[in-house]
Design a protein around this motif. Structure first.
Motif, PDB file in Angstrom:
ATOM      1  N   ASP A   1       6.282  -5.088  -1.244  1.00 14.47           N
ATOM      2  CA  ASP A   1       7.417  -5.316  -0.335  1.00 14.47           C
ATOM      3  C   ASP A   1       7.430  -6.748   0.179  1.00 14.47           C
ATOM      4  N   THR A   2       6.241  -7.233   0.540  1.00 16.49           N
ATOM      5  CA  THR A   2       6.171  -8.576   1.112  1.00 16.49           C
ATOM      6  C   THR A   2       6.509  -9.635   0.066  1.00 16.49           C
TER       7      THR A   2
ATOM      8  N   ALA B   1      -4.771 -11.085  -1.406  1.00 21.61           N
ATOM      9  CA  ALA B   1      -4.807  -9.651  -1.673  1.00 21.61           C
ATOM     10  C   ALA B   1      -5.868  -9.314  -2.713  1.00 21.61           C
TER      11      ALA B   1
ATOM     12  N   ARG C   1      -4.087   5.889   0.477  1.00 19.56           N
ATOM     13  CA  ARG C   1      -3.984   4.864   1.534  1.00 19.56           C
ATOM     14  C   ARG C   1      -3.889   3.471   0.908  1.00 19.56           C
ATOM     15  N   LEU C   2      -4.667   3.288  -0.150  1.00 22.83           N
ATOM     16  CA  LEU C   2      -4.629   1.980  -0.820  1.00 22.83           C
ATOM     17  C   LEU C   2      -3.280   1.765  -1.508  1.00 22.83           C
TER      18      LEU C   2
ATOM     19  N   LEU D   1      -0.580 -15.375  -1.218  1.00 21.79           N
ATOM     20  CA  LEU D   1      -0.608 -13.970  -0.817  1.00 21.79           C
ATOM     21  C   LEU D   1      -1.347 -13.122  -1.846  1.00 21.79           C
TER      22      LEU D   1
ATOM     23  N   ALA E   1       3.062  -2.102   0.268  1.00 22.52           N
ATOM     24  CA  ALA E   1       3.361  -3.072   1.328  1.00 22.52           C
ATOM     25  C   ALA E   1       3.277  -4.499   0.794  1.00 22.52           C
ATOM     26  N   LEU E   2       2.295  -4.713  -0.090  1.00 24.99           N
ATOM     27  CA  LEU E   2       2.167  -6.041  -0.692  1.00 24.99           C
ATOM     28  C   LEU E   2       3.379  -6.352  -1.571  1.00 24.99           C
TER      29      LEU E   2
ATOM     30  N   ARG F   1      -0.827   0.385   0.769  1.00 19.84           N
ATOM     31  CA  ARG F   1      -1.006  -1.076   0.962  1.00 19.84           C
ATOM     32  C   ARG F   1      -0.446  -1.845  -0.230  1.00 19.84           C
TER      33      ARG F   1
ATOM     34  N   GLU G   1      10.096  -9.589  -0.430  1.00 15.00           N
ATOM     35  CA  GLU G   1      10.787 -10.251   0.682  1.00 15.00           C
ATOM     36  C   GLU G   1      10.803 -11.771   0.492  1.00 15.00           C
TER      37      GLU G   1
END
Lengths: 191, 415
Positions: B248-249, B373, B238-239, B369, B245-246, B242, B252
């Motif tokens: 990815d951000t 995080a 699960r981590l 960010l 996702a970080l 994340r 982006e």
């Protein structure tokens, strides 16, 4: 607290932490989506100043400003070029002569060999003097520079070539003409 | 005077005039190199994720050195973010890889990591040093790439121009692919597993460090795999989501930044290419004219003095005058060199003033960010430790040098 209860408590805290993290990323994604969506609108009315001014701002405005700057830049480029051409003329002398240093050295080297050969045939006195044309004011195949000829410390590449030719020339009449040409050239190039 | 010699000088003077006006240099479009696309579906277990790290901008600390090389620090910083994005787009377009992301320089979250250093970048040429390693620590590539610009990209009316240095990115992509194709399927699968276990080990080293070993070459190998029902490993997955996702951000952010600077960067490269080419051309022409002008002057003087006819005197004098004119035109060309250098500097200053706030903006956002995080990662480490102690009944002995997880680990990076 039992092991199972403790595990459930840790999971609850982990879920909460993941929720915070997900929320943070979701907000970030929303900002990015706004930036992507709003960026195009910023291009039209933009100026370079708006790009710079908005850059420190937060959120979507910063992006719009950045794009706006892009629009301004495209129009600004040729203008910058024009200004450069206008303002820089007339002050190129020193920069150019510095830039030509290596090439001059190469040309001088070539001429130097010729000087040695000419001297050997002519006065037969030059010996190792062939390489001395860089300084240019003392010995050459044809003799020294006349007293009314300026020293060659600020010669450009053309003056140096003429000077070298005069220094090497063994025919006095021709040498005088070359020196005259050298002086004329120096006078005109200063003017 | 020897008539042959005399005519040689006159001929030389005429030739000089002709050559001085005709020295040209032409750039041609380059053959386009394409990145090799996938022709068959790649098994998911062998589909590697790629992290393209922000490039090293390689900015000289000495200001004079920067000026001499024509390097603008802000432009280089921008390029260090723009170029990885181009490489990412190229790799993605091939379908040969899993997720391809631009990541901060310190990130080792992905299966394959690409690091780059900008050796030289102008509108005219690009030199890059590229290193590729995988999660096991195996080096795939360490190579320097260089190319001149493809002038087709600078043509007016080209609405969606191919990057002038796309050949460099395509060649890098093809070289990385060639390196991958030399590897066995088992090696590719191992890379992915090692990457997952390294991530797990970075968050809970006490639980996962024994799953990996280092061989003599310093490469990671999987010693054993965690049990499917391992509660710690379940949560770790699960981590990991994340973490992706970080990444990815952050990716982006870099992508938006590259899109924002793209138009003005392309303009800058196009105009600076023109200036660089014109400057080089002017340098060549100026030197040629000066040397030939001098030759004509000397030849004219010699010809006139040796001539026994009026016509010979006139021609000799004309050669001298022509030589002076040619030499003067050489100096006028020399003035052009300075003019182009000034124009180039103005172009760079203008682009720098535009891109500098964008760099500050993306640096600030990504740093914020990652800082944010990192706080979360700190909390996750604490919770995982408590979970481990709860499950095993063993106290965790803290080791001071636990490797931190990938992207958010180094908040002081330049990202």
């Amino acid at each position: 607290m039992t092991s199972g209860e403790r595990r459930a408590e840790i999971d609850r805290q982990l879920d909460a932490s993941l929720g915070v993290f997900d929320g943070r990323l979701r907000r970030e994604q929303e900002v990015l989506a706004q930036q992507r969506g709003g960026g195009g609108g910023g291009v039209g009315p933009a100026t370079t100043e708006s790009g710079a001014g908005s850059a420190n701002g937060a959120g979507a405005q910063g992006k719009a400003g950045g794009n706006a700057g892009g629009g301004g830049q495209s129009g600004n480029m040729p203008g910058g070029q024009g200004n450069g051409q206008g303002s820089s003329s007339g002050k190129t002398g020193s920069g150019q002569s510095d830039g030509q240093g290596d090439s001059q050295g190469g040309a001088s080297g070539g001429q130097s060999g010729g000087a040695s050969r000419g001297a050997g045939q002519g006065a037969g006195q030059s010996g190792g003097q062939g390489g001395s044309m860089g300084g240019g004011t003392q010995q050459g195949g044809g003799g020294r520079a006349p007293s009314d000829v300026p020293d060659g410390h600020d010669d450009d590449i053309v003056a140096r070539q003429i000077r070298e030719a005069a220094m090497k020339e063994t025919d006095p009449e021709l040498r005088d003409k070359l020196w005259q040409e050298y002086k004329d050239y120096k006078k005109n190039s200063k003017g | 005077m020897n008539p042959f010699k005399f005519h040689s000088w006159v001929l030389a003077a005429v030739l000089v005039s002709f050559l001085a006006g005709c020295v040209t240099h032409e750039s041609r479009p380059l053959p386009q190199i394409l990145a090799k696309p996938a022709t068959a579906q790649i098994p998911e277990s062998q589909l590697l994720d790629v992290g393209v790290q922000l490039f090293d901008p390689n900015i000289p600390t000495d200001e004079k050195e920067r000026e001499k090389a024509g390097i603008s620090a802000d432009v280089r910083k921008a390029e260090a973010r723009f170029m990885p994005n181009k490489l990412r787009e190229t790799l993605e377009s091939t379908g040969q890889w899993g997720q391809v992301r631009v990541v901060p320089p310190e990130s080792d979250a992905m299966d394959v990591r690409i690091a780059g250093k900008i050796l030289k970048s102008t509108g005219s040429v690009l030199h890059l040093e590229i290193t590729v390693t995988d999660a096991t620590g195996r080096q795939w590539l360490d190579k320097t790439y260089q190319s001149v610009a493809d002038v087709r990209s600078y043509k007016d009316g080209n609405m969606t121009p191919r990057d002038p240095f796309q050949n460099v990115y395509s060649t890098i992509a093809n070289d990385i692919l060639a390196a991958r194709e030399k590897m066995a399927a088992a090696d590719l699968e191992s890379i992915h597993r090692v990457a997952e276990l390294r991530f797990a080990s970075s968050l809970a080293p006490y639980a996962f460090k024994d799953y990996l070993s280092n061989d003599k070459q310093g490469q990671y190998r999987v010693v054993r795999l965690p049990a499917q029902e391992d509660p710690l490993y379940e949560r770790m997955e699960r981590l990991r989501e994340r973490d992706y996702a970080l990444v990815d951000t952050l990716n982006e952010h870099y992508s938006v930044f590259a899109g924002n600077m793209s138009e003005s960067y392309n303009s800058w490269r196009k105009y600076s290419y023109n200036e660089i080419e014109a400057q080089d051309e002017a340098k060549r022409t100026a030197l040629t004219r000066k040397l030939l002008g001098a030759a004509a002057i000397i030849g004219g003087v010699l010809a006139a003095s040796k001539s026994s006819t009026y016509a010979g005197d006139v021609i000799g004098t004309a050669a001298v005058i022509g030589g002076v004119y040619i030499a003067k035109s050489g100096f006028d060309k020399g003035a052009e060199v300075k003019l182009h250098a000034d124009s180039l500097k103005q172009l760079t200053d203008s682009f720098q003033s535009e891109v500098q706030p964008m760099v500050v903006d993306v640096e600030g956002r990504t740093l914020q960010l990652k800082d944010s995080a990192e706080e979360q990662y700190h909390e996750w480490r604490r919770l995982l430790k408590e979970l481990y102690e709860n499950e095993t009944g063993l106290p965790v002995v803290q080791t001071p040098a636990a490797a931190p997880p990938a992207a958010p680990a180094a908040p002081n990076s330049g990202g």
